[in-house]
Design an enzyme around this catalytic site. Structure first.
Site, PDB file in Angstrom:
ATOM      1  N   CYS A  50       0.872  -1.183   0.000  1.00 12.12           N
ATOM      2  CA  CYS A  50       0.000   0.000   0.000  1.00 12.12           C
ATOM      3  C   CYS A  50       0.903   1.226   0.000  1.00 12.12           C
ATOM      4  CB  CYS A  50      -0.852   0.041   1.257  1.00 12.12           C
ATOM      5  SG  CYS A  50      -1.800  -1.459   1.527  1.00 12.12           S
TER       6      CYS A  50
ATOM      7  N   ARG B 141       1.355   1.307  -6.014  1.00 12.55           N
ATOM      8  CA  ARG B 141       1.497   0.370  -4.907  1.00 12.55           C
ATOM      9  C   ARG B 141       0.180  -0.316  -4.538  1.00 12.55           C
ATOM     10  NH1 ARG B 141       6.355   1.426  -2.226  1.00 12.55           N
ATOM     11  NH2 ARG B 141       5.604   0.432  -0.351  1.00 12.55           N
TER      12      ARG B 141
ATOM     13  N   TRP C   4      -3.887  -1.693  -1.148  1.00 10.49           N
ATOM     14  CA  TRP C   4      -3.956  -2.950  -1.863  1.00 10.49           C
ATOM     15  C   TRP C   4      -4.358  -3.974  -0.797  1.00 10.49           C
ATOM     16  CZ3 TRP C   4      -2.252  -7.751  -1.532  1.00 10.49           C
ATOM     17  CH2 TRP C   4      -2.590  -8.567  -2.631  1.00 10.49           C
TER      18      TRP C   4
ATOM     19  N   ASN D 174       0.950   0.041   5.889  1.00  8.55           N
ATOM     20  CA  ASN D 174       1.397  -0.753   4.753  1.00  8.55           C
ATOM     21  C   ASN D 174       2.097  -1.976   5.317  1.00  8.55           C
ATOM     22  OD1 ASN D 174       2.538  -1.713   2.360  1.00  8.55           O
ATOM     23  ND2 ASN D 174       4.285  -0.323   2.507  1.00  8.55           N
ATOM     24  N   GLY D 175       1.684  -3.180   4.904  1.00 11.12           N
ATOM     25  CA  GLY D 175       2.348  -4.386   5.399  1.00 11.12           C
ATOM     26  C   GLY D 175       1.384  -5.281   6.151  1.00 11.12           C
TER      27      GLY D 175
ATOM     28  N   GLU E 165      22.182 -20.803  -6.895  1.00 14.08           N
ATOM     29  CA  GLU E 165      21.849 -19.390  -7.055  1.00 14.08           C
ATOM     30  C   GLU E 165      22.939 -18.506  -6.420  1.00 14.08           C
ATOM     31  OE1 GLU E 165      20.110 -17.539  -8.724  1.00 14.08           O
ATOM     32  OE2 GLU E 165      19.723 -15.697  -7.625  1.00 14.08           O
TER      33      GLU E 165
ATOM     34  N   LYS F  26      24.917 -15.737  -8.536  1.00 15.25           N
ATOM     35  CA  LYS F  26      24.923 -14.316  -8.162  1.00 15.25           C
ATOM     36  C   LYS F  26      26.359 -13.804  -8.063  1.00 15.25           C
ATOM     37  CE  LYS F  26      21.857 -13.042  -8.733  1.00 15.25           C
ATOM     38  NZ  LYS F  26      20.629 -13.627  -9.149  1.00 15.25           N
TER      39      LYS F  26
ATOM     40  N   GLU G 230      27.987 -13.542 -11.521  1.00 16.29           N
ATOM     41  CA  GLU G 230      27.383 -12.497 -12.345  1.00 16.29           C
ATOM     42  C   GLU G 230      27.922 -11.114 -12.017  1.00 16.29           C
ATOM     43  OE1 GLU G 230      22.786 -13.049 -13.489  1.00 16.29           O
ATOM     44  OE2 GLU G 230      23.144 -13.293 -11.365  1.00 16.29           O
TER      45      GLU G 230
ATOM     46  N   HIS H 247      32.624 -36.617  -5.574  1.00 18.51           N
ATOM     47  CA  HIS H 247      32.724 -37.194  -6.923  1.00 18.51           C
ATOM     48  C   HIS H 247      33.433 -36.254  -7.893  1.00 18.51           C
ATOM     49  CE1 HIS H 247      30.348 -40.542  -5.669  1.00 18.51           C
ATOM     50  NE2 HIS H 247      29.396 -39.736  -5.242  1.00 18.51           N
TER      51      HIS H 247
ATOM     52  N   LYS I  14      19.381  -7.771 -18.823  1.00 19.74           N
ATOM     53  CA  LYS I  14      18.265  -8.049 -17.910  1.00 19.74           C
ATOM     54  C   LYS I  14      17.273  -9.018 -18.545  1.00 19.74           C
ATOM     55  CE  LYS I  14      15.859  -7.467 -14.197  1.00 19.74           C
ATOM     56  NZ  LYS I  14      16.360  -8.401 -13.172  1.00 19.74           N
TER      57      LYS I  14
END
Ligand code: G6P
Length: 607
Positions: free
Chosen positions: A2, A27, A74, A98-99, A479, A483, A486, A502, A602
């Site tokens: 929100c 939002r 929201w 908000n939250g 991941e 990261k 990258e 192995h 991106k």
């Protein structure tokens, strides 16, 4: 998610609150409201639907007071009706929020036990009622908020207005953003600097756990412990106001810190927070009679799919094939008649993912997609779209889109488990409850970013780094390595911890940091024994764990990153954060272009 805005000013607040809300409409926009002090007394205008409904209400019966708060909503708790629109009021208090207040049910039953009646279905009302009760008992607004804040669990931002007090506006942030601004004899609060842009370019971004008491000309900030703190004023730049980077030095770290908020925003679409169940209708997929699920994606999104395989197989007993889209599209995979294929993509434009989708469509599959950009080609080409709500992701290396993909997949796995009869109602409630705790835990981890920077300093001279994980933490190890590669350009590999012996163990010597993603789950002991194999060869072990200080580890660690203890179900969402921060800090220390690393894009729209 929100949007909130507050003004303690010297001319009518309402038109300026509405202007701020327009800038925050991205939002959420299913209801909106403002409250001001009219000759010192609280009055509100609220409307369901888009902001123009609120503008019409204000025009029909204007509020003129110079102090006020506004909100564009929201909906998470309670339908988007006028009754549930913010500001929510109780006694002498109005609040915008908000939250999510995670423990609102406990707080609500405590208040109801003391005879309080609730007017709304929101979690926010417990906050208004608690603060109002303190004030009824003689506390000042500042004392009341200071007493109530430590009782609230969750990730949120709040702004309070008090009937009869024309000198005070109070804001608080924990997990959701809040900035304050200053003008000529006026002070402001807003979810971001974009909301405050027409009012000021002088802002302070509150830090995690901060709360602030505003008067017309001053402010006092307190930290989580209630101790007064100073935070620096910053001049917002025109560019920052296009997409607000807040007080972060680049978009990637801003997006890492966005995660408590956007994860909450994402799951609030798919779970009913009051009953702690998944919304089968919002998730759209018919799982009951499915024999197999085919998942395809690229890069980070592929690792989200890999993690989901563990969830679907364990909690829903649903067999899952997960593949890299660029491989899948050419391997002529036989597909079940009337099967379901699930595509995961932040951009919704990745060429290989799109081609894999086409292959599945040509082979009679129903197509579901988890996308962040809802207007994208993949979304348009799908039978069912299950969006993530990460907001625009600018950093090339995906962070918040990844954890939002995991969030949607976790909801889908619970839905599948229920639909296929492998989860009881009590198990569903327990899993959903653990998911609701994710924003709070993620905020706890991002708060320790400085400690993770300390670990990053110790690894940046390495030539090679290994990331190890087992079970559902194996994709997180992958991941982590991706990261780091990258954005810092340090060579890193992710491995299943059991596979170490192995091959990759040949790489280990005393110059190789080995980062072990090891929550205390049912595979912990096995991972620790893999760790001993590394220790025996002199490897520098960095453990990411919720185990107590070196508990059960039995070996000297090079370093330790601590993660809060939580239900194993949500571990991938939590362990993703330290590996992101480690890569981020390593890249900053090495001076690379964090947001736009070399050779990457991106959105990859070529094969
Ligand atoms: C690029 C980005 C990655 C992303 C991948 C898939 O390689 O650099 O961060 O994970 O594409 O993108 P998508 O938009 O399909 O999630």
């Amino acid at each position: 998610m929100c949007g909130i805005v507050g003004i303690i000013g010297n001319k009518p607040a309402a038109p300026r609150l509405l202007e701020g809300l327009k800038r925050l409409e991205y939002r959420g926009y299913d209801s909106a409201g403002i409250a001001t002090l009219e000759n010192g007394h609280l009055d509100r205008r609220r409307a369901s639907g888009k902001l123009f409904n609120l503008e019409a209400a204000q025009e029909a019966d204007p509020l003129n007071g110079p102090i006020g708060i506004g909100h564009t909503r929201w909906a998470s708790h309670g339908a988007p009706t006028v009754k549930n629109a913010h500001p929510i009021a109780a006694g002498t208090v109005a609040v915008v929020h908000n939250g999510i207040i995670e423990n609102f049910l406990d707080l609500k039953s405590e208040l109801e036990g003391h005879g309080k009646i609730f007017d709304t279905d929101t979690d926010t009302e417990v906050v208004a009622q608690l603060v109002a009760r303190e004030i009824e008992n003689g506390a000042t607004p500042k004392q009341a908020v200071g007493t109530v804040l430590p009782r609230l669990e969750g990730a949120f931002a709040l702004v309070f207005l008090f009937d009869g007090d024309t000198q005070t506006l109070i804001g608080a942030r924990k997990g959701s953003p809040l900035a304050l601004g200053k003008g000529e004899g006026e002070m402001y609060l807003g979810s971001d600097a974009i909301a405050l842009a027409p009012l000021t370019s002088q802002v302070i971004y509150l830090e995690e756990g901060d709360w602030v008491v505003l008067s017309h000309t001053g402010h006092e900030i307190f930290d989580l412990t209630g101790a007064p703190v100073q935070r620096p004023w910053q001049q917002t730049s025109a560019y920052a106001l296009l997409i607000d980077k807040g007080n972060h030095r680049n978009f990637m770290v801003k997006e890492i810190f966005d995660q408590p908020e956007v994860i909450g925003h994402t799951f609030a679409n798919y779970i009913d927070l009051a009953s702690r169940t998944v919304k089968q209708d919002a998730l759209k997929v018919e799982f009951a009679n499915l024999e197999r699920l085919t998942v395809c994606a690229c890069g980070t999104a592929f690792y989200a799919g890999m993690a989901a395989k563990y969830w679907f197989e364990k909690y829903a007993r649903l067999p899952v094939d997960v593949d890299i889209a660029s491989e899948f599209r050419y391997r002529e995979a036989p597909l079940d008649k009337n099967g379901l294929a699930l595509f995961i993509s932040q951009s919704g434009e990745t060429a290989d993912t799109l081609a894999a989708l086409q292959y599945c469509r040509d082979n009679g599959q129903k197509i579901a997609s988890i996308v962040n950009v809802q207007e994208s080609t993949i979304a348009r080409d799908s039978d069912m779209i299950i969006p993530t709500f990460a907001g625009p992701e600018v950093g090339v290396a995906s962070t918040k889109a990844f954890t939002c993909q995991l969030t949607v997949l976790a909801c889908l796995a619970i839905a599948a488990g229920r639909a296929r009869g492998h989860l009881t109602s009590a198990q569903e409630i327990a899993l959903v409850s653990s998911l609701i705790g994710v924003p709070r835990h993620v905020a706890d981890i991002t708060n320790r970013s400085d400690e993770i920077e300390g670990v990053a300093k110790r690894i940046i001279t390495a030539r090679d780094i290994l990331f190890l994980g087992r079970g559902i933490n194996y994709p997180i190890a992958l991941e982590g390595a991706l990261k780091l590669k990258e954005i810092s350009y340090i060579h890193a590999e992710g491995y299943a911890a059991g596979e170490l012996k192995h091959g990759p163990i040949a790489l280990v010597d005393d110059n190789v940091p080995v980062i072990i993603v090891a929550p205390r789950d049912n595979l912990f002991e096995k991972t620790v024994s893999n760790m001993q194999e590394v220790a025996a060869r002199g490897g520098q072990i960095i453990m990411i764990t919720d185990a107590d200080e070196r508990e059960g580890i039995g070996t000297e660690l090079f370093d330790l990153i601590h993660v809060p203890k939580a239900d194993a179900f949500i571990n991938p969402l939590l362990y993703a954060i330290p590996v992101q921060l480690l890569a981020y800090h390593a890249a900053v220390l090495l001076g690379t272009d964090v947001d736009q690393p070399r050779n990457l894009a991106k959105s990859v729209t070529i094969e």
